[in-house]
Enzyme design. Sequence first.
Site, PDB file in Angstrom:
ATOM      1  N   ARG A  28      21.938  -1.460  -0.694  1.00  0.00           N
ATOM      2  CA  ARG A  28      20.723  -0.709  -1.021  1.00  0.00           C
ATOM      3  C   ARG A  28      20.083  -1.295  -2.286  1.00  0.00           C
ATOM      4  O   ARG A  28      18.867  -1.277  -2.447  1.00  0.00           O
ATOM      5  CB  ARG A  28      21.014   0.780  -1.217  1.00  0.00           C
ATOM      6  CG  ARG A  28      19.728   1.614  -1.241  1.00  0.00           C
ATOM      7  CD  ARG A  28      19.971   3.097  -1.487  1.00  0.00           C
ATOM      8  NE  ARG A  28      20.580   3.303  -2.774  1.00  0.00           N
ATOM      9  CZ  ARG A  28      21.709   3.986  -2.992  1.00  0.00           C
ATOM     10  NH1 ARG A  28      22.338   4.550  -1.989  1.00  0.00           N
ATOM     11  NH2 ARG A  28      22.192   4.100  -4.201  1.00  0.00           N
ATOM     12  N   TYR A  88      -6.996   0.906  -0.288  1.00  0.00           N
ATOM     13  CA  TYR A  88      -6.177   1.191   0.890  1.00  0.00           C
ATOM     14  C   TYR A  88      -5.962   2.702   0.998  1.00  0.00           C
ATOM     15  O   TYR A  88      -5.471   3.342   0.069  1.00  0.00           O
ATOM     16  CB  TYR A  88      -4.838   0.452   0.779  1.00  0.00           C
ATOM     17  CG  TYR A  88      -3.959   0.672   1.971  1.00  0.00           C
ATOM     18  CD1 TYR A  88      -4.271   0.113   3.201  1.00  0.00           C
ATOM     19  CD2 TYR A  88      -2.817   1.442   1.875  1.00  0.00           C
ATOM     20  CE1 TYR A  88      -3.468   0.329   4.301  1.00  0.00           C
ATOM     21  CE2 TYR A  88      -2.000   1.662   2.972  1.00  0.00           C
ATOM     22  CZ  TYR A  88      -2.338   1.105   4.184  1.00  0.00           C
ATOM     23  OH  TYR A  88      -1.534   1.315   5.265  1.00  0.00           O
ATOM     24  N   ASP A  96      -3.180  -5.178  -5.882  1.00  0.00           N
ATOM     25  CA  ASP A  96      -2.836  -5.235  -4.462  1.00  0.00           C
ATOM     26  C   ASP A  96      -3.583  -6.448  -3.902  1.00  0.00           C
ATOM     27  O   ASP A  96      -4.800  -6.412  -3.701  1.00  0.00           O
ATOM     28  CB  ASP A  96      -3.267  -3.939  -3.759  1.00  0.00           C
ATOM     29  CG  ASP A  96      -2.944  -3.942  -2.256  1.00  0.00           C
ATOM     30  OD1 ASP A  96      -2.699  -5.032  -1.695  1.00  0.00           O
ATOM     31  OD2 ASP A  96      -2.955  -2.848  -1.657  1.00  0.00           O
ATOM     32  N   LYS A 121       1.425  -7.700   6.487  1.00  0.00           N
ATOM     33  CA  LYS A 121       0.145  -8.283   6.908  1.00  0.00           C
ATOM     34  C   LYS A 121       0.232  -9.811   6.911  1.00  0.00           C
ATOM     35  O   LYS A 121       0.958 -10.378   7.696  1.00  0.00           O
ATOM     36  CB  LYS A 121      -0.967  -7.741   6.010  1.00  0.00           C
ATOM     37  CG  LYS A 121      -0.906  -6.219   5.778  1.00  0.00           C
ATOM     38  CD  LYS A 121      -1.178  -5.413   7.036  1.00  0.00           C
ATOM     39  CE  LYS A 121      -0.898  -3.926   6.885  1.00  0.00           C
ATOM     40  NZ  LYS A 121      -1.568  -3.256   5.778  1.00  0.00           N
TER      41      LYS A 121
HETATM   42  C1  LIG Z   1      -1.176  -2.234   4.913  1.00  0.00           C
HETATM   43  C2  LIG Z   1      -1.576  -2.183   3.512  1.00  0.00           C
HETATM   44  C3  LIG Z   1      -0.818  -1.493   2.560  1.00  0.00           C
HETATM   45  C4  LIG Z   1       0.432  -0.720   2.947  1.00  0.00           C
HETATM   46  O1  LIG Z   1       1.409  -1.553   3.502  1.00  0.00           O
HETATM   47  P1  LIG Z   1       2.492  -0.974   4.577  1.00  0.00           P
HETATM   48  O2  LIG Z   1       3.395  -2.134   4.795  1.00  0.00           O
HETATM   49  O3  LIG Z   1       1.718  -0.553   5.782  1.00  0.00           O
HETATM   50  O4  LIG Z   1       3.175   0.176   3.926  1.00  0.00           O
HETATM   51  C5  LIG Z   1      -1.232  -1.510   1.249  1.00  0.00           C
HETATM   52  N1  LIG Z   1      -2.352  -2.180   0.880  1.00  0.00           N
HETATM   53  C6  LIG Z   1      -3.113  -2.856   1.750  1.00  0.00           C
HETATM   54  C7  LIG Z   1      -4.327  -3.573   1.276  1.00  0.00           C
HETATM   55  C8  LIG Z   1      -2.754  -2.881   3.096  1.00  0.00           C
HETATM   56  O5  LIG Z   1      -3.517  -3.545   3.972  1.00  0.00           O
END
Ligand SMILES: *Cc1c(COP(=O)(O)O)cnc(C)c1O
Length: 387
Positions: free
Chosen positions: A52, A104, A177, A202
Amino acid sequence: MAAKTTRPETISAQALGWIDEQTRAITPPIHVSSTYLRDPDNQYRSGRVYARADNPAFDQPEAVLNALEGGHQTLLFASGMAAATAVFQALQPGDHVLAPQVMYWSLRNWLMSFAVSWGLDVELIDMASPAAVQAALRPGLTRLVWVETPANPLWTVTDIAATAQAAHAVGALLAVDSTVATPVLTQPLALGADLVMHAATKYLNGHSDLIAGSLTTRSDNAHWQKVRKVRAQLGGTLGSFEAWLLLRGMRTLHLRVRAACASAQRIAEHFNGHPLVAEVLYPGLPGFVGHDVARAQMSGGFGGMMSIRVKAGRHGGEAAAIAVAAQTAIWKRATSLGGTESLIEHRASVEGPGTPAPVDLLRLSTGIEHVDDLIADLEQALAHAHA
Ligand SMILES: *Cc1c(COP(=O)(O)O)cnc(C)c1O
């Protein structure tokens, strides 16, 4: 003597060139053990105790991503949300944080519900405006500024270097982000950010077959040590198989991102000014509000994400947009982004009340299919929706 693997394409294609010491395997094994043997004298000299907190399956993908971002250290998480929320959970109740109005959606939701009820003082501002950032910063009280650039779903661009400078002037950290920009196009740490977050789900993985997240820090500090504890103690830990898949996905990161960028640029230019399209939102268009900042801090392209606003048909803009998404065949109607396949989504339906997405907006994630197929599919869907 082996040549040093310094260029990002080489780093990702070879995953840093690591070879499994025991088997000489080019591709690493999948480590699945949840626990590790303690030495007879009660020590843990291997440095591993329990999966973990730490897992050898993370070593290589974390090192690759850390090299691509130019960081001090990278941690993988079970999702992008687990990574992002760890940054806020490492703060104290009462801390003031700034986040963008356009960001997001799930993270914005979490901030305005859980984070606020836990005592964080969250303020949503226009992060594209340096004056708004400056006015909202509270010296000694603001601990963190959260930026997403380009930001969902309007692709709002924030000047990372200017925001970092403003945040640091009041003693706040800047977290970015960078999911949509990817390390191929932007290196936030080099621009002054303290933390970079990715939804590795992504572009980093790129194949729509896992959920993962990451954080990379520019330096070790008290906040980062708390982030490490959040992962180990709350258990937002990635699985071994997902870590292995992510490493495989990252080997083609540069090829995929460059292909998506080139097609997105062509698609944006094609539909900009189109008789059935009211507006194309894409940082790569010279007329786009954030274009100059994007050009300064992104290199090699403006990303694979854009939105189009569909001109109203007989039943209005929302009905026309939903009809376009209903008619596409190659563009798949699905949420998410950054995969090899192109996706289309009516964001206002997903986000609901309070969304900054106009009702006539469709979000497009450009994949790596032939760009002419993607353009032709949108053309026929637009014509059909307006027939
Ligand atoms: C998808 C996404 C997230 C969250 O990611 P998950 O893996 O779905 O939890 C955060 N920020 C952006 C810009 C995203 O496209």
